[in-house]
Write a protein that holds these residues in place. Structure first.
Motif, short mmCIF file in Angstrom:
data_model
loop_
_atom_site.label_atom_id
_atom_site.label_comp_id
_atom_site.label_asym_id
_atom_site.label_seq_id
_atom_site.Cartn_x
_atom_site.Cartn_y
_atom_site.Cartn_z
N MET A 67 -18.43 -3.40 -11.31
CA MET A 67 -17.82 -1.71 -11.41
C MET A 67 -17.72 -1.15 -12.68
N LYS A 68 -16.63 -1.15 -13.14
CA LYS A 68 -16.38 -1.46 -15.10
C LYS A 68 -17.34 -1.10 -15.54
N ASN A 69 -17.57 -2.88 -15.76
CA ASN A 69 -18.88 -2.91 -17.11
C ASN A 69 -20.17 -1.56 -16.72
N ALA A 70 -20.49 -1.55 -15.15
CA ALA A 70 -20.96 -0.26 -15.02
C ALA A 70 -20.78 0.82 -15.47
N GLN A 71 -19.43 1.30 -16.18
CA GLN A 71 -19.14 2.98 -15.65
C GLN A 71 -18.80 2.35 -17.73
N ASP A 72 -18.70 1.18 -18.14
CA ASP A 72 -18.10 1.15 -19.83
C ASP A 72 -19.35 1.41 -20.40
N VAL A 94 -23.30 -1.02 -7.49
CA VAL A 94 -23.15 -0.37 -8.21
C VAL A 94 -23.21 0.72 -8.84
N LYS A 95 -24.72 1.26 -7.49
CA LYS A 95 -25.04 2.21 -7.92
C LYS A 95 -25.65 2.80 -5.93
N LYS A 96 -25.82 2.17 -5.25
CA LYS A 96 -26.42 2.71 -4.13
C LYS A 96 -25.38 2.09 -2.72
N LYS A 97 -23.80 1.87 -3.27
CA LYS A 97 -23.05 1.11 -1.98
C LYS A 97 -21.54 1.91 -2.03
N GLU A 130 -22.46 3.20 -19.35
CA GLU A 130 -23.13 4.77 -19.17
C GLU A 130 -21.96 4.96 -19.98
N PHE A 131 -20.70 5.15 -19.89
CA PHE A 131 -20.30 6.00 -20.71
C PHE A 131 -20.48 5.39 -22.57
N LYS A 132 -20.92 4.76 -22.85
CA LYS A 132 -21.43 4.40 -24.41
C LYS A 132 -23.05 4.51 -24.10
N ALA A 133 -23.71 5.07 -23.10
CA ALA A 133 -24.59 5.36 -23.81
C ALA A 133 -24.77 7.09 -23.69
N ARG A 134 -23.99 7.34 -22.47
CA ARG A 134 -23.57 8.91 -23.27
C ARG A 134 -23.26 9.25 -23.93
N SER A 135 -22.52 8.40 -24.55
CA SER A 135 -21.52 8.76 -26.16
C SER A 135 -22.60 9.21 -27.37
N GLN A 136 -23.06 7.50 -27.03
CA GLN A 136 -24.06 7.54 -28.20
C GLN A 136 -25.69 8.81 -27.82
N LYS A 137 -25.74 9.42 -26.81
CA LYS A 137 -26.72 10.37 -26.93
C LYS A 137 -26.49 11.51 -26.74
#
Length: 203
Positions: free
Chosen positions: A144-149, A124-127, A151-158
């Protein structure tokens, strides 16, 4: 008596004729030699061949690549049946003394957890969004979708935490003019202003 040629006049025994299937056989032979299959299983021992060996780690990676049927992020998400299947494949290449069984399995699980975590990060990060050849496109898409979801949730909470002065449980509505003042401090200031206005009205 046969002349050793086919109807087209070419040699039947191979000669200089290309034999692409042989490449696959050579690759399998190399893999089997590395894993200890085809002659005898390699023996694992903490004082000899152990899980720090690159060859052992590579073969562990091959185990899950052969049967990766879910967008797992880490080892704890993998069901027990799949874990046991991977370990069964691993046992097909190695052997160990009976008294080492518990140590082998616990070390294997710990190393496999790290391999799976590293594998997910690599995908999900290097390819660059490219699906590895051993992974199905549908599973790659879901990973890829799970990883983006996530990250989005983490950014929203922050972002929400920052707007509320570092406290997600605060009931004070966020304000763009709040700046670096905490919600608690802003509430105190509102109370002070309200009391002052009330006093001025009475006098």
């Amino acid at each position: 008596m046969s002349s050793g040629t086919g109807s087209g006049g070419g040699p039947r025994d191979g000669g200089s004729e290309p034999q692409p299937e042989r490449d696959g056989e050579l690759e399998r032979d190399e893999d089997n030699h590395e894993a200890g299959v085809g002659d005898k299983k390699k023996e694992l021992d903490p004082n000899g061949l152990w899980f720090e060996d690159n060859g052992v780690i590579r073969n562990m990676t091959k185990c899950f690549k052969q049967h990766f049927h879910h967008p797992w992020r880490n080892y704890s998400q993998v069901d027990d049946d799949t874990k046991n299947l991977w370990f069964s494949i691993f046992k097909g290449s190695y052997k160990w003394r009976e008294e080492l069984q518990s140590q082998v399995r616990s070390t294997y699980d710990r190393k496999m957890a790290k391999r799976l975590k590293d594998n997910h990060h690599s995908i999900v990060k290097k390819k660059g969004g490219v699906c590895p050849t051993w992974l199905s496109l549908s599973i790659h898409e879901q990973m890829m979708k799970n990883a983006q979801d996530k990250e989005f949730k983490a950014r929203s909470q922050k972002a929400s935490k920052n707007r509320r002065g570092g406290d997600l449980t605060s009931s004070i509505p966020p304000s763009h003019v709040q700046g670096s003042i905490s919600s608690a401090e802003r509430a105190k200031r509102l109370v002070s202003v309200t009391c002052l206005n009330t006093f001025n009205t009475k006098t």
